[in-house]
Design a protein around this motif. Structure first.
Motif, mmCIF file in Angstrom:
data_model
loop_
_atom_site.group_PDB
_atom_site.id
_atom_site.type_symbol
_atom_site.label_atom_id
_atom_site.label_comp_id
_atom_site.label_asym_id
_atom_site.label_seq_id
_atom_site.Cartn_x
_atom_site.Cartn_y
_atom_site.Cartn_z
ATOM 1 N N PRO A 44 -2.075 4.577 -2.164
ATOM 2 C CA PRO A 44 -3.169 4.063 -3.244
ATOM 3 C C PRO A 44 -4.306 4.757 -3.096
ATOM 4 O O PRO A 44 -4.656 5.283 -1.950
ATOM 5 N N VAL A 45 -4.957 4.907 -4.223
ATOM 6 C CA VAL A 45 -6.308 5.685 -3.865
ATOM 7 C C VAL A 45 -7.489 4.486 -4.885
ATOM 8 O O VAL A 45 -7.091 4.420 -5.925
ATOM 9 N N LYS A 46 -8.445 4.569 -4.405
ATOM 10 C CA LYS A 46 -9.416 3.580 -4.863
ATOM 11 C C LYS A 46 -9.937 4.303 -6.254
ATOM 12 O O LYS A 46 -10.605 5.587 -5.815
ATOM 13 N N ASN A 47 -10.134 3.669 -7.394
ATOM 14 C CA ASN A 47 -10.961 4.188 -8.310
ATOM 15 C C ASN A 47 -12.315 3.865 -8.354
ATOM 16 O O ASN A 47 -12.897 2.896 -7.375
ATOM 17 N N ILE A 48 -13.213 4.508 -9.043
ATOM 18 C CA ILE A 48 -14.523 3.970 -9.238
ATOM 19 C C ILE A 48 -14.931 2.764 -9.393
ATOM 20 O O ILE A 48 -15.939 2.133 -8.817
ATOM 21 N N ASP A 49 -14.235 2.081 -10.085
ATOM 22 C CA ASP A 49 -14.268 0.673 -10.717
ATOM 23 C C ASP A 49 -13.568 -0.287 -9.705
ATOM 24 O O ASP A 49 -13.248 -1.167 -10.139
ATOM 25 N N ASP A 50 -13.259 0.038 -8.400
ATOM 26 C CA ASP A 50 -12.778 -0.599 -7.288
ATOM 27 C C ASP A 50 -11.390 -1.177 -7.722
ATOM 28 O O ASP A 50 -10.711 -2.127 -7.147
ATOM 29 N N THR A 51 -10.666 -0.424 -8.682
ATOM 30 C CA THR A 51 -9.142 -0.745 -8.817
ATOM 31 C C THR A 51 -8.473 0.260 -8.243
ATOM 32 O O THR A 51 -8.982 1.366 -7.796
ATOM 33 N N TYR A 52 -7.226 0.191 -8.164
ATOM 34 C CA TYR A 52 -6.435 1.306 -7.304
ATOM 35 C C TYR A 52 -5.362 2.005 -8.271
ATOM 36 O O TYR A 52 -4.896 1.102 -9.036
ATOM 37 N N LYS A 53 -5.010 2.948 -7.832
ATOM 38 C CA LYS A 53 -3.832 3.828 -8.698
ATOM 39 C C LYS A 53 -3.121 4.311 -7.494
ATOM 40 O O LYS A 53 -3.495 4.517 -6.370
ATOM 41 N N TYR A 54 -1.778 4.692 -7.892
ATOM 42 C CA TYR A 54 -1.045 5.182 -6.790
ATOM 43 C C TYR A 54 -1.012 6.790 -7.010
ATOM 44 O O TYR A 54 -0.756 7.150 -8.280
ATOM 45 N N ILE A 55 -0.880 7.522 -6.106
ATOM 46 C CA ILE A 55 -0.732 8.950 -6.035
ATOM 47 C C ILE A 55 0.862 9.117 -5.281
ATOM 48 O O ILE A 55 0.948 8.669 -4.332
ATOM 49 N N ILE A 56 1.720 9.790 -5.846
ATOM 50 C CA ILE A 56 3.007 10.097 -5.485
ATOM 51 C C ILE A 56 3.029 11.598 -5.215
ATOM 52 O O ILE A 56 2.798 12.204 -6.150
ATOM 53 N N SER A 113 0.974 -1.110 -0.097
ATOM 54 C CA SER A 113 -0.092 -0.042 -0.098
ATOM 55 C C SER A 113 0.767 1.277 -0.039
ATOM 56 O O SER A 113 0.822 1.656 -1.048
ATOM 57 N N GLN A 114 1.289 1.661 1.202
ATOM 58 C CA GLN A 114 2.037 2.880 1.269
ATOM 59 C C GLN A 114 3.496 2.781 1.291
ATOM 60 O O GLN A 114 4.054 1.744 1.875
ATOM 61 N N THR A 115 4.271 3.790 0.844
ATOM 62 C CA THR A 115 5.757 3.930 0.985
ATOM 63 C C THR A 115 5.879 5.194 1.120
ATOM 64 O O THR A 115 5.266 6.231 0.495
ATOM 65 N N ILE A 116 6.826 5.455 1.856
ATOM 66 C CA ILE A 116 7.622 6.772 2.403
ATOM 67 C C ILE A 116 8.971 6.702 2.365
ATOM 68 O O ILE A 116 9.619 5.708 2.717
ATOM 69 N N ARG A 117 9.576 7.755 1.798
ATOM 70 C CA ARG A 117 10.995 7.866 1.857
ATOM 71 C C ARG A 117 11.143 9.275 2.214
ATOM 72 O O ARG A 117 10.824 10.263 1.855
ATOM 73 N N LEU A 118 12.011 9.359 3.496
ATOM 74 C CA LEU A 118 12.491 10.595 4.100
ATOM 75 C C LEU A 118 14.022 10.876 3.634
ATOM 76 O O LEU A 118 14.730 9.908 4.011
ATOM 77 N N PHE A 119 14.408 11.961 3.142
ATOM 78 C CA PHE A 119 15.745 11.961 2.794
ATOM 79 C C PHE A 119 16.120 13.601 2.680
ATOM 80 O O PHE A 119 15.168 14.455 3.049
ATOM 81 N N LYS A 120 17.544 13.812 2.608
ATOM 82 C CA LYS A 120 17.830 15.329 2.870
ATOM 83 C C LYS A 120 16.893 16.232 2.031
ATOM 84 O O LYS A 120 16.789 17.359 2.491
ATOM 85 N N GLU A 121 16.517 16.093 0.883
ATOM 86 C CA GLU A 121 15.840 16.988 0.072
ATOM 87 C C GLU A 121 14.257 17.011 0.230
ATOM 88 O O GLU A 121 13.427 18.076 -0.069
ATOM 89 N N GLY A 122 13.773 16.182 1.060
ATOM 90 C CA GLY A 122 12.377 16.178 1.448
ATOM 91 C C GLY A 122 11.789 14.691 1.673
ATOM 92 O O GLY A 122 12.650 13.806 2.186
ATOM 93 N N MET A 123 10.474 14.551 1.303
ATOM 94 C CA MET A 123 9.932 13.187 1.518
ATOM 95 C C MET A 123 8.941 12.950 0.421
ATOM 96 O O MET A 123 8.144 13.768 -0.035
ATOM 97 N N ILE A 124 9.238 11.771 -0.072
ATOM 98 C CA ILE A 124 8.313 11.180 -0.988
ATOM 99 C C ILE A 124 7.186 9.943 -0.492
ATOM 100 O O ILE A 124 7.530 9.388 0.524
ATOM 101 N N TRP A 125 5.878 10.553 -0.635
ATOM 102 C CA TRP A 125 4.596 9.781 0.060
ATOM 103 C C TRP A 125 4.039 9.035 -1.239
ATOM 104 O O TRP A 125 3.516 9.637 -1.823
ATOM 105 N N ARG A 126 4.066 7.646 -1.444
ATOM 106 C CA ARG A 126 3.393 7.005 -2.317
ATOM 107 C C ARG A 126 2.127 6.266 -1.618
ATOM 108 O O ARG A 126 2.352 5.504 -0.818
#
Length: 166
Positions: free
Chosen positions: A57-69, A42-55
């Motif tokens: 999942p978001v559920k679509n209308i058709d019950d599939t998932y896409k990832y927001i980064i 599901s989720q991934t977080i990466r914290l490093f010197k320049e900032g943080m990346i957060w990935r």
């Protein structure tokens, strides 16, 4: 003559900007700290010197998932919490050894969480299977608190749901 002064001014500007921007937001004395948290698929977080990346999942209308980064530059994070997090990770001996947190007799409804911490040249791998762990709970709370308030709609990492033995 004008070109010569321009080059000197450009070099001086580069030196000062590099000096003042280096490690911006990180506690003085901390050379390098990276934290990677993988909460299953599901989720991934990466914290490093320049900032943080957060990935996440978001559920679509058709019950599939896409990832927001989402990338949060270091200066958009809660710097007070960031300094506390760095101090906590650098000073707590728990984060200096590879560990598996697994309490026999407990089950969980989620798959293990993998946490990688890189302090300077030291790599620590932690696998959180189940059971309570005050150090990891505090780490995750602090990571969640780093998110800027205006981004509060981002799903934060939650603790595992523990199923006590019957």
């Amino acid at each position: 003559m004008n070109g010569k002064y321009f080059k000197i001014l450009l070099i001086i500007t580069f030196i000062f900007s590099n000096y003042f921007c280096h490690g911006q937001g990180f506690r003085e004395g901390v050379n390098s700290l990276q934290i990677h948290i993988e909460d299953g698929p599901s989720q991934t977080i990466r914290l490093f010197k320049e900032g943080m990346i957060w990935r996440a999942p978001v559920k679509n209308i058709d019950d599939t998932y896409k990832y927001i980064i989402t990338f949060y530059p270091i200066d958009s994070l809660n710097l007070k919490i960031l300094f506390e997090l760095q101090s906590f990770v650098y000073n707590d001996p728990f984060f200096s050894k590879d560990t598996i947190c697994d309490k026999p007799g407990y089950g969980t409804t989620t798959i293990p969480m993998f946490i990688t911490i890189i302090k300077d040249d030291e790599l620590t791998l932690i696998k959180w299977v189940d059971g309570h762990c005050k150090e990891l709970e505090k780490l995750i709370d602090m990571i969640n608190d780093l998110i800027p308030k205006y981004k509060g709609n981002i799903k934060k990492i939650s603790y595992k749901i523990f199923i006590p033995p019957h």
